[in-house]
Write an enzyme that holds these catalytic residues in place. Structure first.
Site, PDB file in Angstrom:
ATOM      1  N   CYS A  26       0.771  -1.248   0.000  1.00 35.62           N
ATOM      2  CA  CYS A  26       0.000   0.000   0.000  1.00 35.62           C
ATOM      3  C   CYS A  26       0.805   1.304   0.000  1.00 35.62           C
ATOM      4  CB  CYS A  26      -0.917   0.034   1.218  1.00 35.62           C
ATOM      5  SG  CYS A  26      -1.707  -1.508   1.613  1.00 35.62           S
ATOM      6  N   HIS A  34      -3.227   6.202   4.185  1.00 34.29           N
ATOM      7  CA  HIS A  34      -2.115   5.317   4.535  1.00 34.29           C
ATOM      8  C   HIS A  34      -0.739   5.891   4.207  1.00 34.29           C
ATOM      9  CE1 HIS A  34      -0.723   0.836   4.919  1.00 34.29           C
ATOM     10  NE2 HIS A  34      -0.521   1.554   6.015  1.00 34.29           N
TER      11      HIS A  34
END
Length: 203
Positions: A78, A134
């Protein structure tokens, strides 16, 4: 074919003339919608040949938009993927060479980085990120401090879909920099509604 860097591409996009229309009446400043999905394989969509998973809406977007069929993710996880996509730089240059874990509360994408929404802002665009960030937990690393006009979503790697907490139990649902409480509401439905609302407001 001449190859150009992603940074050059981002700067080229920002230099498109504002307010000029093409001969077919299509605005020269089109809407840009990016969908970034975790753990989606190239062959998992109907448009790329998948027959056992139905993706009619994404397939329709692919038919109506521009497809980059020879682009590759910079990382298999991610945070580095997002950092590279948003900056046009290798993630190692940004200090995000791996996932930012839920207990790493002080890490984040450097504020010195130039992000795509900052470049697009110079061409008159407004931008929003809806869903997963994130790239840093503290507010100093929030998307609203990195060029995005609006943010709705969470800053961790993942959250519970109904109570919106991360793996350590921290509540994690935000509108811009304000914490929201929507316990019991299914996260996928919430972000879909928010995305539609943003597009309707920013036609």
């Amino acid at each position: 074919m001449k190859k150009i860097s992603r940074r050059t591409l981002l700067q080229s996009i920002a230099s498109f003339p504002v307010g000029v229309r093409s001969v077919r009446g299509v605005p020269s400043k089109p809407n840009i919608v990016m969908i970034l999905a975790d753990d989606l394989g190239y062959g998992d969509l109907g448009v790329t040949g998948c027959t056992d998973i139905r993706t009619p809406c994404i397939d329709a977007l692919a038919r109506q938009g521009v497809r980059f069929a020879q682009a590759y993710s910079n990382a298999p996880v991610c945070s580095p993927t997002r950092a590279a996509l948003l900056t046009g730089k290798y993630q190692q240059r940004l200090g995000i060479d791996r996932v930012i874990y839920v207990d790493e509360r002080n890490r984040g994408l450097t504020l010195e980085a130039l992000l795509l929404p900052e470049v697009l802002k110079t061409a008159g665009y407004r931008s929003a990120i809806i869903g997963k960030w994130h790239l840093g937990y503290p507010k100093e690393y929030f998307p609203t401090r990195q060029g995005f006009d609006e943010f709705f979503g969470f800053v961790a790697g993942n959250v519970d879909y109904f109570i919106h907490t991360d793996r350590l139990g921290n509540h994690d649902l935000w509108r811009n920099e304000t914490e929201l409480w929507r316990n019991g509401q299914y996260f996928t439905k919430i972000i879909a509604d928010e995305a539609i609302h943003f597009l309707d407001r920013r036609r």
